[in-house]
Write a protein that holds these residues in place. Structure first.
Motif, PDB file in Angstrom:
ATOM      1  N   ALA A 130      49.332  21.190   4.969  1.00 64.75           N
ATOM      2  CA  ALA A 130      49.441  20.588   3.509  1.00 64.75           C
ATOM      3  C   ALA A 130      48.645  19.547   3.632  1.00 64.75           C
ATOM      4  CB  ALA A 130      50.841  20.127   2.890  1.00 64.75           C
ATOM      5  N   GLU A 135      46.791  14.255   6.163  1.00 64.98           N
ATOM      6  CA  GLU A 135      46.532  12.906   6.349  1.00 64.98           C
ATOM      7  C   GLU A 135      47.147  12.147   7.438  1.00 64.98           C
ATOM      8  OE1 GLU A 135      47.751  11.327   2.523  1.00 64.98           O
ATOM      9  OE2 GLU A 135      46.831  12.978   1.241  1.00 64.98           O
ATOM     10  N   HIS A 259      40.780  15.628   5.937  1.00 62.34           N
ATOM     11  CA  HIS A 259      41.392  16.919   5.819  1.00 62.34           C
ATOM     12  C   HIS A 259      40.862  17.694   4.571  1.00 62.34           C
ATOM     13  CE1 HIS A 259      43.827  14.842   2.603  1.00 62.34           C
ATOM     14  NE2 HIS A 259      43.897  16.312   2.169  1.00 62.34           N
ATOM     15  N   ASN A 261      42.272  20.841   1.716  1.00 67.34           N
ATOM     16  CA  ASN A 261      43.214  21.591   1.244  1.00 67.34           C
ATOM     17  C   ASN A 261      42.842  23.007   1.125  1.00 67.34           C
ATOM     18  OD1 ASN A 261      44.818  19.403   1.378  1.00 67.34           O
ATOM     19  ND2 ASN A 261      45.851  19.811  -0.731  1.00 67.34           N
TER      20      ASN A 261
HETATM   21  C1  PLP Z   1      46.555  17.445  -3.491  1.00 66.99           C
HETATM   22  C2  PLP Z   1      46.062  16.320  -2.984  1.00 66.99           C
HETATM   23  C3  PLP Z   1      46.656  15.689  -1.624  1.00 66.99           C
HETATM   24  C4  PLP Z   1      48.000  16.057  -1.162  1.00 66.99           C
HETATM   25  O1  PLP Z   1      48.010  17.674  -0.766  1.00 66.99           O
HETATM   26  P1  PLP Z   1      49.346  18.456  -0.483  1.00 66.99           P
HETATM   27  O2  PLP Z   1      48.968  19.543   0.091  1.00 66.99           O
HETATM   28  O3  PLP Z   1      50.063  18.300  -1.927  1.00 66.99           O
HETATM   29  O4  PLP Z   1      50.188  17.586   0.443  1.00 66.99           O
HETATM   30  C5  PLP Z   1      46.160  14.531  -1.010  1.00 66.99           C
HETATM   31  N1  PLP Z   1      44.934  13.986  -1.600  1.00 66.99           N
HETATM   32  C6  PLP Z   1      44.224  14.651  -2.617  1.00 66.99           C
HETATM   33  C7  PLP Z   1      43.117  13.965  -3.251  1.00 66.99           C
HETATM   34  C8  PLP Z   1      44.765  15.752  -3.317  1.00 66.99           C
HETATM   35  O5  PLP Z   1      44.335  16.340  -4.543  1.00 66.99           O
END
Ligand code: PLP
Length: 478
Positions: A130, A135, A259, A261
């Protein structure tokens, strides 16, 4: 609606289980339970109806507009699912000999190369599952780097107040002290505050960019320079690369690790708790600390799985959520070199279109060109009508629209954060704009109606604190 435990009847079942294809094992007496488990007993028809009914009570991108800021609820192309369903990808085991899963290893390698190209990094790990997990992993890279150099004085991570909420949490989990620095009136990092914050105790900086008010920090090169000159490293929170992918690269802006997503920018489904993937990329000098096994492609087409020399260990079993990577790579390859920047441009265009069209009725937190999302400040509406951001969000539900993110970021009071994404056509944006204008009119003529909204959904206003703090996730049999 009845719970699955409350329907069905004793002895009812379906007989669709395949023949057992592994040898039967008799468990020793001490491993066996003494009483029968309480399990729902239903026919296939009942199960099918139950889950169809449940699906009808939720709202997903396939049901309607979902402009949830900072979440990138874009459409997830079905071709991704076809790729992830291929037997060569989903009927394999992580302990298989690498020579028998070359296709899967090639996919991981291709995904790594694509992400390096998009972000300007030199290596990636697919282990983190995730964004927040990424992070945490990225900060461990930074920690390993300083530790390796014997520089133990670097105990602080600088996090601007416009960062995603997970940034300070991850830094704290890594044992760092979090130093919050304010944003200037333009929504960007206050450079003087940053200069004052850095020093020999700075391990690094975490920057969410575009930040949580939807702005690309115009001083980004100065920011990374200031941190580097103080001996710290720069971490880029690229969870949402939706405004920048194919256009600019964090690696070129001076960032050392990142990182991203896959379950946002790269169109793999999310919500409901996963599975997701938050792969972490880094520059060459940090690659020696990466977790898990790195995939090396040899000249003869074979693959080696190699542990990095200074590896931090593992942050997840094997190679992370592999099928999520398959979906993301499918998306990247389908979009191609032209499609990726086009998606970014359209995401930015859609957000700015809505921002400008809504500006007559709603105050924008920052009245300037935004990236993939923008934040409205509803405090003037509260003052005039008593209708707040929550009421507006609840009101939108009656129109079949998922509300924007509410009360985040914290630096904007009565915030509604809107991220339309590039996958919505103009008609959908226009409809949402009309709905928000209509809600604004209702706020002035009949505020009580909005205080009572939603009027047309199965659940209206649950106790959200109670639901978060004391969720009932277990059924108690009588
Ligand atoms: C969604 C998000 C996260 C966290 O991601 P998860 O997969 O929910 O842990 C971190 N930083 C930003 C800018 C995000 O939009």
């Amino acid at each position: 609606m009845e719970l699955i435990f409350e329907i069905g009847s004793k002895g009812r079942h379906l007989s669709l289980l395949p023949e057992c294809d592994v040898p039967k094992v008799e468990l020793g007496e001490k491993y066996r339970r003494t009483d029968a488990p309480h399990l729902p007993e239903l026919s296939e028809n009942e199960i099918s109806r139950h889950y169809t009914k449940l699906a009808g009570r939720t709202h997903g991108v396939n049901d309607g507009f979902y402009p949830l800021g900072s979440c990138t609820m874009k459409y997830n192309p079905k071709v991704n699912e076809e790729a992830a369903a291929l037997k060569g990808f989903n009927r394999i085991h992580p302990l298989q000999d690498p020579s028998t899963v070359k296709g899967a290893l090639k996919v991981m390698k291709m995904a790594e190369d694509a992400l390096c190209e998009i972000t300007g990094m030199d290596a990636f790990t697919m282990q983190p599952s995730a964004g927040a997990h990424g992070e945490f992993t990225g900060l461990l890279l930074i920690k390993a780097y300083h530790t390796d150099r014997g520089d133990m004085a670097r105990t602080k991570i600088i996090v601007p107040d416009s960062a995603h909420g997970t940034n300070p949490a991850s830094a704290a989990m890594c044992g760092y002290q979090v130093v919050s620095i304010p944003s200037g009136p333009d929504g960007c990092v206050d450079l003087d505050a940053l200069r004052a914050a850095v020093g020999p105790d700075t391990a690094g900086l975490m920057l969410t960019n575009p930040n949580t008010v939807g702005l690309f920090d115009k001083n980004i090169l100065d920011i990374t320079k200031i941190v580097h000159e103080a001996g710290g490293l720069c971490y880029y929170d690229g969870a949402n690369l939706n405004a920048v992918m194919g256009i600019v690269r964090p690696g070129d802006m001076g960032f050392d690790c990142i990182h991203s997503n896959l379950h946002k920018t790269f169109s793999t489904p999310h919500g409901g708790g996963g599975p997701g993937a938050g792969p972490v990329g880094c520059k060459k000098f940090l690659a020696r600390y990466l977790p898990g096994l790195c995939i090396e492609e040899k000249a003869d087409g074979e693959f080696d799985l190699v542990k990095a020399p200074g590896s931090m260990g593992s942050v997840k079993a094997f190679n992370g959520n592999f099928l999520v990577v398959v979906r993301a790579l499918t998306y990247i390859l389908m979009m191609g070199k032209e499609g990726i920047p086009e998606a970014s441009s359209n995401a930015v265009l859609n957000a700015n279109y809505m921002r400008v069209k809504l500006s007559d009725d709603f105050k924008m937190a920052y009245d300037t060109t935004c990236m993939h999302e923008f934040v409205m400040d509803l405090s003037p509406l509260v003052k005039e009508t008593g209708v707040n951001a929550l009421d507006v969000a609840k009101g939108m539900l009656d129109y079949g629209i998922h509300p924007p993110t509410m009360y985040f970021p914290l630096i904007v009071h009565e915030a509604l954060m809107v991220e339309p994404t590039e996958t919505e056509p103009k008609e959908v944006l226009d409809q949402c704009i009309d709905v928000l204008h209509e809600i604004c009119d209702i706020a002035h003529t009949d505020p009580d109606y909005l205080h009572g909204a939603p009027h047309d959904t199965v659940i209206g206003r649950p106790d959200e604190v109670e639901a978060a703090r004391h969720p009932v996730v277990r059924y108690t049999w009588e």
